[in-house]
Write a protein that holds these residues in place. Structure first.
Motif, PDB file in Angstrom:
ATOM      1  N   THR A   1      25.199  38.939  21.036  1.00  0.00           N
ATOM      2  CA  THR A   1      26.138  40.034  21.310  1.00  0.00           C
ATOM      3  C   THR A   1      25.392  41.330  21.566  1.00  0.00           C
ATOM      4  OG1 THR A   1      27.299  39.009  19.475  1.00  0.00           O
ATOM      5  CG2 THR A   1      28.433  40.774  20.586  1.00  0.00           C
ATOM      6  N   LYS A   2      24.398  41.615  20.696  1.00  0.00           N
ATOM      7  CA  LYS A   2      23.665  42.867  20.868  1.00  0.00           C
ATOM      8  C   LYS A   2      22.925  42.898  22.198  1.00  0.00           C
ATOM      9  CE  LYS A   2      23.362  44.877  16.438  1.00  0.00           C
ATOM     10  NZ  LYS A   2      22.880  44.247  15.192  1.00  0.00           N
ATOM     11  N   LEU A   3      22.350  41.750  22.561  1.00  0.00           N
ATOM     12  CA  LEU A   3      21.626  41.708  23.834  1.00  0.00           C
ATOM     13  C   LEU A   3      22.554  41.925  25.014  1.00  0.00           C
ATOM     14  CD1 LEU A   3      18.937  38.917  23.557  1.00  0.00           C
ATOM     15  CD2 LEU A   3      18.604  41.348  23.810  1.00  0.00           C
ATOM     16  N   LYS A   4      23.736  41.357  24.923  1.00  0.00           N
ATOM     17  CA  LYS A   4      24.695  41.542  26.011  1.00  0.00           C
ATOM     18  C   LYS A   4      25.069  43.017  26.134  1.00  0.00           C
ATOM     19  CE  LYS A   4      26.151  37.597  27.897  1.00  0.00           C
ATOM     20  NZ  LYS A   4      26.074  37.237  29.254  1.00  0.00           N
ATOM     21  N   GLU A   5      25.200  43.680  24.980  1.00  0.00           N
ATOM     22  CA  GLU A   5      25.565  45.102  25.006  1.00  0.00           C
ATOM     23  C   GLU A   5      24.466  45.941  25.609  1.00  0.00           C
ATOM     24  OE1 GLU A   5      26.445  46.493  21.092  1.00  0.00           O
ATOM     25  OE2 GLU A   5      27.928  44.904  20.790  1.00  0.00           O
ATOM     26  N   GLN A   6      23.232  45.694  25.126  1.00  0.00           N
ATOM     27  CA  GLN A   6      22.172  46.609  25.536  1.00  0.00           C
ATOM     28  C   GLN A   6      21.594  46.249  26.896  1.00  0.00           C
ATOM     29  OE1 GLN A   6      18.819  46.749  22.851  1.00  0.00           O
ATOM     30  NE2 GLN A   6      17.727  45.182  23.984  1.00  0.00           N
TER      31      GLN A   6
END
Lengths: 470, 267
Positions: free
Chosen positions: A397-402
């Motif tokens: 999720t964090k990778l998708k956001e950043q």
């Protein structure tokens, strides 16, 4: 062929080699040292006799622990007796079919009977053996062999063997990483010679060793480690030649902040070393006043003919001083070596051009992943292993956001073993949920500052207004 | 660019992988003046690709964008043009580990098929190993050789257009590992043995699940008979316990014991 001599040499066991002992599905990694007792499967053995033999050989354990090359002829299974039943309807399992008692078998063992022969004895003394079907007889023989055979095979360590060993013996040490999951990691991260790989692992060095094996001593591996120092016990078991270790660097993860800020101080003197030096001088000063009451300096005293006692005392003091000096010198050299290595590792990281990232640890992967991704070039693969799924979902999720990563995949694999025998091929057991999970992806060039990219989404279809207008 | 070594910048005659979205990748031969059509528009090689860094975002003519990635065997596997059913990364990874492949390994493979596994092997055995791959279909063999050239790995591989069951791999006593993925692997087992170094490892792999439950068995018995043909020593029946792994296919791993005592279990 002239090469045969060299090749042969490469396949022969040498003293000091790290090898893996195997019996059935049990593996153990040991080093061949002369006259060293090794426990393997509740037996003491000496490995001296294996030196000079070829890898892959099987040895019998003689009484006393020595090993003897197994004569291949004796491993032939006893000729199948033609007498066999058709099914088990008349076979009653009352535990009384075997006439030999436990004590009888112990006696046979003590007599020095080989496993093969004990099995033969058991068959002859079994009342129901001839009533069993052929397949059941086979199964019986296999089972008894497994119990009574006294052999060990010596293998050259490879990633596969060591991964199986760790998974079977001490899965806790490797975060329950199953060997096929490890295989996935090595391939998804595109580990190959002449690349620069960053590794963060707490798997006793197994992952690190596997990566080094796949790089063949070409390229660079930088191990990031938490805490005081890297744990690399597993790497030794691989038995790499010395030159492989030149490609391996380590860098403490706590210094990443400093490295990124450009404030990493690799040339500062260790405050401890400074203290020790001042201690040294203090001690020296103590000694000298001590020598003063005796009169002259130690050198002069040597020349003078003083009493034997005084001379001995002075000599002792001098030796102590020398030892302390030597120790301090050693420490200094070690300290400088450490600083040099740190600087070398930092230099490898500074370019932000690593070719791959592998994370496999008991720590939560998210912060580590997000920090270390910055050290990769664009269009390079990374792999994160976790025993549990949830931390990887967070990472995803964090990778998708950043942004900065594409082709993100969260996977796990199943491994099923089969028994393969003529007409008896079937799966044995299913291992599922036991191998851990992988998050893999590829880095891409980071996004330029927001506001300058009109094409974030693919442009919507052009409306065909012109055709209807007018 | 090469499939066995990374580079930073896209150059003329490279093979690059265009990433269009999840599960959507396509390979592209970079050439001056060429154009590639995508569903987001046209990519002009000279301006959009050549000189750009691998991993950059490329905006296409219609306003959409794609990423250009450096080729890897894994990306190739999901984007290559299929001539046959191929092996996918999950199985390739397991095979690579079970065969103990590493830089310097010499591998024999048949059939080459569409080259999916071949590229992965080449990546692992570079820069000092070699792959001998055999394909009995002439056009597929030629296409594979062409691709190896374009991908700058042809110095690591030899493609032979012959029938492995009749003519073998073309090398004797040289391989560390042999891989068979053919309709009748038991017919090639003898040649596999001949190609292996004295202390090498063999892996027979067969495609599909149901039809091949028979294959490992038949191959395992054949391995025993052909072994007897080749050596004086006796086989060890109980040691033939092949281990089979992976979801989508069955594989039989074996390692010929150096003293010639028969096929022993993998590992």
């Amino acid at each position: 062929m002239a090469d045969n001599g060299d090749d042969e040499d490469h396949y022969r066991i040498k003293e000091g080699d790290y090898v893996v002992l195997k019996r059935g599905e049990i593996y153990k990694s040991v080093q061949i040292l002369p006259k060293k007792k090794v426990i393997f499967e509740k037996q003491w053995i000496f490995l001296d006799n294996v030196v000079g033999c070829l890898y892959g050989n099987t040895f019998e354990i003689r009484s006393g622990g020595g090993l003897q090359l197994q004569n291949t002829k004796t491993t032939e299974s006893p000729p199948d007796s033609k007498v066999a039943g058709t099914d088990n309807r008349n076979i009653i399992d009352d535990g009384k079919s075997q006439k030999l008692t436990k004590d009888d078998i112990e006696k046979l063992k003590d007599q020095g009977l080989k496993g093969q022969e004990i099995v033969q004895q058991l068959i002859e003394n079994s009342a129901t053996f001839s009533n069993k079907t052929e397949y059941a007889q086979d199964k019986y023989i296999k089972k008894k062999k497994k119990k009574y055979e006294n052999t060990v095979t010596v293998l050259r360590p490879t990633c596969r063997i060591l991964a199986m060993m760790y998974h079977g013996r001490e899965p806790g040490k490797i975060c329950h990483l199953r060997y096929d999951t490890l295989a996935q990691m090595l391939t998804l991260a595109n580990i190959h010679a002449n690349s620069k790989v960053l590794v963060f692992e707490t798997c006793a060095g197994l992952v690190l060793g596997s990566i080094m094996e796949r790089m063949g001593g070409h390229g660079t591996v930088v191990q990031m480690f938490p805490g005081g120092g890297p744990v690399r016990a597993g790497v030794e078991s691989f038995g790499f030649p010395a030159r492989f270790h030149e490609t391996l660097h380590e860098f403490p993860i706590c210094h990443l902040n400093a490295l990124e800020a450009g404030t990493l101080d690799t040339f500062a003197k260790d405050p401890d070393a400074g203290e020790k030096e001042s201690n040294m001088t203090a001690e020296e000063e103590e000694v000298l006043p001590g020598a003063d009451p005796q009169g002259d300096s130690p050198e002069e005293q040597r020349m003078e003919t003083v009493s034997a006692d005084d001379k001995v005392q002075d000599q002792k003091k001098r030796e102590e001083e020398k030892r302390r000096e030597a120790k301090a010198q050693e420490k200094k050299v070690k300290q400088e070596e450490k600083q040099r290595k740190l600087a070398a590792a930092a230099a490898r990281l500074d370019g932000r051009n690593a070719d791959g990232l592998v994370i496999a640890s008991r720590f939560h992967p998210c912060p580590v992943l997000l920090r270390l991704l910055r050290f990769l070039s664009p269009s390079r693969p990374f792999v994160v292993y976790s025993q549990y799924l949830e931390p990887l979902i967070e990472c995803y999720t964090k990778l998708k956001e950043q942004g900065g990563a594409v082709s993100l995949k969260l996977t796990d694999t199943w491994l099923r073993h089969y028994q393969v025998l003529p007409n008896r091929t079937h799966p044995r057991l299913l291992m599922s949920g036991g191998g851990g999970y992988l998050l893999s992806g590829t880095t891409v060039a980071p996004e330029p500052p927001a506001g300058s990219t009109p094409g974030e989404e693919p442009a919507p279809k052009r409306q065909k207004l012109k055709a209807t207008e007018g | 660019m090469s499939f066995v070594e990374y580079s930073e910048v896209i150059q003329d005659s490279d093979v690059a992988i265009i990433y269009l979205g999840h599960n959507s990748v396509m390979p592209v031969k970079v050439q001056h003046g060429a154009q590639t059509q995508t569903r987001y528009g046209v990519i002009r090689h000279s301006s959009d690709l050549i000189g750009q860094r691998y991993g950059s975002k490329v905006t296409c003519s219609k306003g959409g964008w794609v990423y250009v990635l450096h080729p890897t065997p894994e990306l190739w596997t999901v984007s290559l043009p299929h001539r046959t059913q191929i092996l996918y990364t999950t199985d390739i990874a397991t095979i690579t580990m079970m065969l103990d492949l590493k830089p310097g390994s010499v591998v024999c493979e048949s059939g080459t098929g569409s080259g999916s596994l071949s590229h992965a092997i080449l990546r692992t055995i570079a820069p000092t190993g070699h792959l001998h791959t055999v394909e009995f279909h002439q056009q597929r063999a030629e296409k594979a050789a062409e691709e190896f050239r374009e991908h700058r790995v042809s110095h690591l591989v030899t493609v032979r257009n012959q029938d492995v069951c009749k003519d073998g791999f073309g090398v004797m006593g040289a391989a560390d590992a042999v891989f068979l993925d053919i309709p009748s692997p038991w017919e090639a087992v003898g040649h596999a043995k001949a190609a292996l170094k004295k202390h090498g490892k063999e892996h027979v792999h067969t495609e599909g699940v149901i039809p091949t439950v028979l294959k490992p068995t038949r191959t395992s018995t054949t391995v025993n008979t052909s072994w007897r043909f080749f050596s004086k020593a006796h086989r060890n029946a109980s040691s033939l316990l092949p281990k089979i792994v992976s979801l989508s296919c069955c594989a039989l791993f074996g390692m010929w014991n150096q003293s010639g005592s028969g096929l022993v279990t993998g590992g």
